[in-house]
Write a protein that holds these residues in place. Structure first.
Motif, mmCIF file in Angstrom:
data_model
loop_
_atom_site.group_PDB
_atom_site.id
_atom_site.type_symbol
_atom_site.label_atom_id
_atom_site.label_comp_id
_atom_site.label_asym_id
_atom_site.label_seq_id
_atom_site.Cartn_x
_atom_site.Cartn_y
_atom_site.Cartn_z
ATOM 1 N N LYS A 1 0.867 -1.184 0.000
ATOM 2 C CA LYS A 1 0.000 0.000 0.000
ATOM 3 C C LYS A 1 0.896 1.223 0.000
ATOM 4 C CE LYS A 1 -2.728 0.230 3.632
ATOM 5 N NZ LYS A 1 -3.831 0.044 4.603
ATOM 6 N N GLN B 1 -9.990 -9.426 6.524
ATOM 7 C CA GLN B 1 -8.961 -8.413 6.298
ATOM 8 C C GLN B 1 -8.304 -8.123 7.636
ATOM 9 O OE1 GLN B 1 -8.501 -6.780 3.278
ATOM 10 N NE2 GLN B 1 -10.373 -7.130 2.102
ATOM 11 N N GLU C 1 -6.486 -6.042 10.529
ATOM 12 C CA GLU C 1 -6.400 -4.645 10.951
ATOM 13 C C GLU C 1 -4.950 -4.189 10.956
ATOM 14 O OE1 GLU C 1 -9.135 -2.898 13.020
ATOM 15 O OE2 GLU C 1 -10.341 -4.212 11.754
ATOM 16 N N GLU C 2 -4.750 -2.868 10.840
ATOM 17 C CA GLU C 2 -3.393 -2.309 10.845
ATOM 18 C C GLU C 2 -2.647 -2.728 12.096
ATOM 19 O OE1 GLU C 2 -3.314 1.823 9.146
ATOM 20 O OE2 GLU C 2 -1.823 2.014 10.731
ATOM 21 N N GLU D 1 -1.341 -4.285 3.046
ATOM 22 C CA GLU D 1 -2.713 -4.736 3.267
ATOM 23 C C GLU D 1 -2.675 -6.256 3.196
ATOM 24 O OE1 GLU D 1 -5.712 -2.592 1.013
ATOM 25 O OE2 GLU D 1 -6.828 -4.460 0.794
ATOM 26 N N SER E 1 -8.778 5.729 2.966
ATOM 27 C CA SER E 1 -8.201 4.442 2.572
ATOM 28 C C SER E 1 -9.243 3.338 2.462
ATOM 29 C CB SER E 1 -7.099 4.038 3.551
ATOM 30 O OG SER E 1 -7.625 4.063 4.861
ATOM 31 N N ARG E 2 -10.418 3.542 3.095
ATOM 32 C CA ARG E 2 -11.420 2.481 3.019
ATOM 33 C C ARG E 2 -11.968 2.323 1.605
ATOM 34 N NH1 ARG E 2 -15.532 4.398 7.315
ATOM 35 N NH2 ARG E 2 -14.959 6.274 6.183
ATOM 36 N N LYS F 1 0.937 0.293 7.995
ATOM 37 C CA LYS F 1 0.229 1.172 7.069
ATOM 38 C C LYS F 1 0.752 1.053 5.644
ATOM 39 C CE LYS F 1 2.886 5.159 8.783
ATOM 40 N NZ LYS F 1 4.022 5.030 7.870
ATOM 41 N N ARG G 1 -9.807 -0.677 -1.676
ATOM 42 C CA ARG G 1 -9.581 -2.044 -1.181
ATOM 43 C C ARG G 1 -8.844 -2.787 -2.268
ATOM 44 N NH1 ARG G 1 -8.860 -3.071 2.736
ATOM 45 N NH2 ARG G 1 -9.877 -2.350 4.614
ATOM 46 N N LYS G 2 -7.604 -3.249 -1.957
ATOM 47 C CA LYS G 2 -6.858 -3.905 -3.010
ATOM 48 C C LYS G 2 -7.072 -5.402 -3.045
ATOM 49 C CE LYS G 2 -3.592 -0.292 -3.437
ATOM 50 N NZ LYS G 2 -2.236 0.179 -3.470
#
Lengths: 198, 248
Positions: free
Chosen positions: B48, B217, B219-220, B206, B57-58, B203, B61-62
């Motif tokens: 990312k 997914q 979380e950071e 992803e 950033s939401r 950050k 989504r890659k």
């Protein structure tokens, strides 16, 4: 002789459908599930031409799922109802679907809702709805006994009264009924009312 | 060469389709993506770029879901990806509608690859500028799979693979360090491969994990924790290497 009806209660909506699959004088089966679980919080009770019923309900279910994958959030009940109405309306003057639908859903923001969608693409948002010959009896019973914000037990009692009325007064009454409920915890089968085993 | 690279449908004398090769170049410039297959887990990781401060950033989504049991990550032209992903999602539902069964990972990979190939053999179009990594569990046998497609329309199954920027370094790392893993170990392996080419930190990465329960997914904070674990392990390995040398 098919019958589907539904009502809205406090924080939930109920859909009841008969479960007979009939061809002229032959009963193919009496445990046909006509209430499709559209997604986690929607129920679609459908009655009408058997082939159209299966085709249309499955088509709607797959499109509702596709919307969710594309947009990351599920359709609201109102949006799903309008989508169905649009599909029925488009097909109406070419190759109509002979399906009548009672759509029940629970949305987090707006709570439970019920929609009446008939085969010529009439759409009404209602508190109680019914289709089929059984509707003559179910609607009358609901008109008399229904009040807003019923509890689940009160609504089930009313549903049972409607089923009893249909069983006693309709000449070729369906043998079994299925009851499904949708509330904040989701859409699920609630119970059956059987007179025959199948 | 200049005469044979304009139209996609023209072969060069030495048998190249230049437009397809240029599309592969576009992939090589795209962000790094890695996929690792474990026994009960399959992990997708994507680089990312953290330079965009004002972006929500939401909305980017890659790693996306194609269906309950299939996920996809890609490297290359993101706009082309959107179109391909949309077609794949429709095909997943269409398959369910016509045969009442969810797609297998191989089926949807073959479909996407077939689509990419079609655009290398038609007039007036250009190939899709992306390679995809497709993961999922077979809905009936529960066997995990990882597939890769590329702009030419070829596809194959992998135990672990990388695409996009610096994919060669990542693939080399994976070839050296791959072994059958499960659960958290698979996630660590994928993140370690990404960290070879990406700045470390939650950050910049992803990560999504596919299990039989579905796609999750990370979380950071979770990613940061795992990165910290990996760095600690690396530091410990470094120290262990230095220590015996001191003793002698």
């Amino acid at each position: 002789m098919e019958c589907v009806f539904g009502m809205v209660g406090k924080g939930f909506a109920l859909v009841v459908a008969d479960s007979s699959a009939v061809n002229s004088i032959l009963v193919h089966k009496s445990n046909e599930d006509k209430i499709m679980v559209l997604d986690s919080h929607k129920l679609m009770g459908a009655s009408g031409e058997a082939g159209d019923r299966a085709q249309f309900t499955e088509y709607v279910q797959k499109n509702v799922a596709l919307y969710q994958y594309r947009n990351g959030i599920p359709l609201t009940t109102k949006a799903a109802a309008n989508f169905m109405r649009g599909e029925l309306a488009t097909a109406l003057r070419k190759n109509p679907y002979m399906v009548n639908i009672v759509l029940a859903g629970y949305d987090r923001e707006t709570g439970p809702s019920l929609y009446f969608i008939d085969y010529i693409a009439t759409l009404h948002k209602v508190d109680k709805a019914a289709f089929g010959y059984g509707s003559y009896f179910a609607l009358s019973m609901m008109d008399h006994h229904y009040h807003p914000n019923m509890t689940v037990d009160e609504a089930l009692k009313l549903a049972d009264q409607c089923i009893d009325e249909i069983r006693s007064r309709l000449v070729v009454a369906p043998q079994n009924f299925v009851i499904k409920i949708v509330d904040q915890d989701g859409a699920r089968e609630h119970s059956w009312r059987r007179t025959t085993k199948d | 060469m200049a005469r044979y690279d304009r139209a996609i449908t023209v072969f060069s004398p030495d048998g190249h389709l230049f437009q397809v090769e240029y599309a592969l170049e576009a992939v090589r410039k795209g962000n790094a993506a890695v996929g690792v297959r474990g026994t009960d887990t399959i992990v997708l990781g994507v680089e990312k770029k953290s330079t965009v401060k004002l972006q929500d950033s939401r909305s980017v989504r890659k790693i996306v879901s194609l269906d309950d049991h299939i996920a996809l990550a890609c490297a290359g032209l993101k706009a082309d990806a959107r179109v391909l992903i949309n077609r794949a999602r429709i095909e997943c539902q269409s398959h369910r509608l016509t045969v009442e069964d969810p797609v297998t990972v191989e089926y949807i990979t073959r479909y996407i690859a077939g689509l990419q190939q079609k655009y290398t053999q038609s007039g007036g179009v250009r190939p899709f500028g992306l390679s995809t990594l497709i993961v999922g569990f077979d809905p009936y046998t529960g066997v995990p799979s990882l597939y890769q497609t590329d702009p030419s329309g070829t596809f194959s199954a992998w135990k672990a693979n990388a695409t996009g920027r610096n994919s060669n370094s990542m693939r080399e790392f994976l070839e050296k360090n791959y072994k059958e893993t499960s659960g958290q170990e698979t996630i660590k392996l994928a993140i370690r491969a990404l960290l070879e080419v990406v700045e470390s930190g939650g950050k910049n990465i992803e990560v999504a994990v596919m299990t039989t329960e579905g796609l999750r997914q990370l979380e950071e904070a979770e990613i940061d924790a795992i990165v910290a674990e990996i760095e600690a392990e690396k530091a410990a390995a470094e120290a262990a290497k230095k220590a015996p040398a001191k003793e002698t």
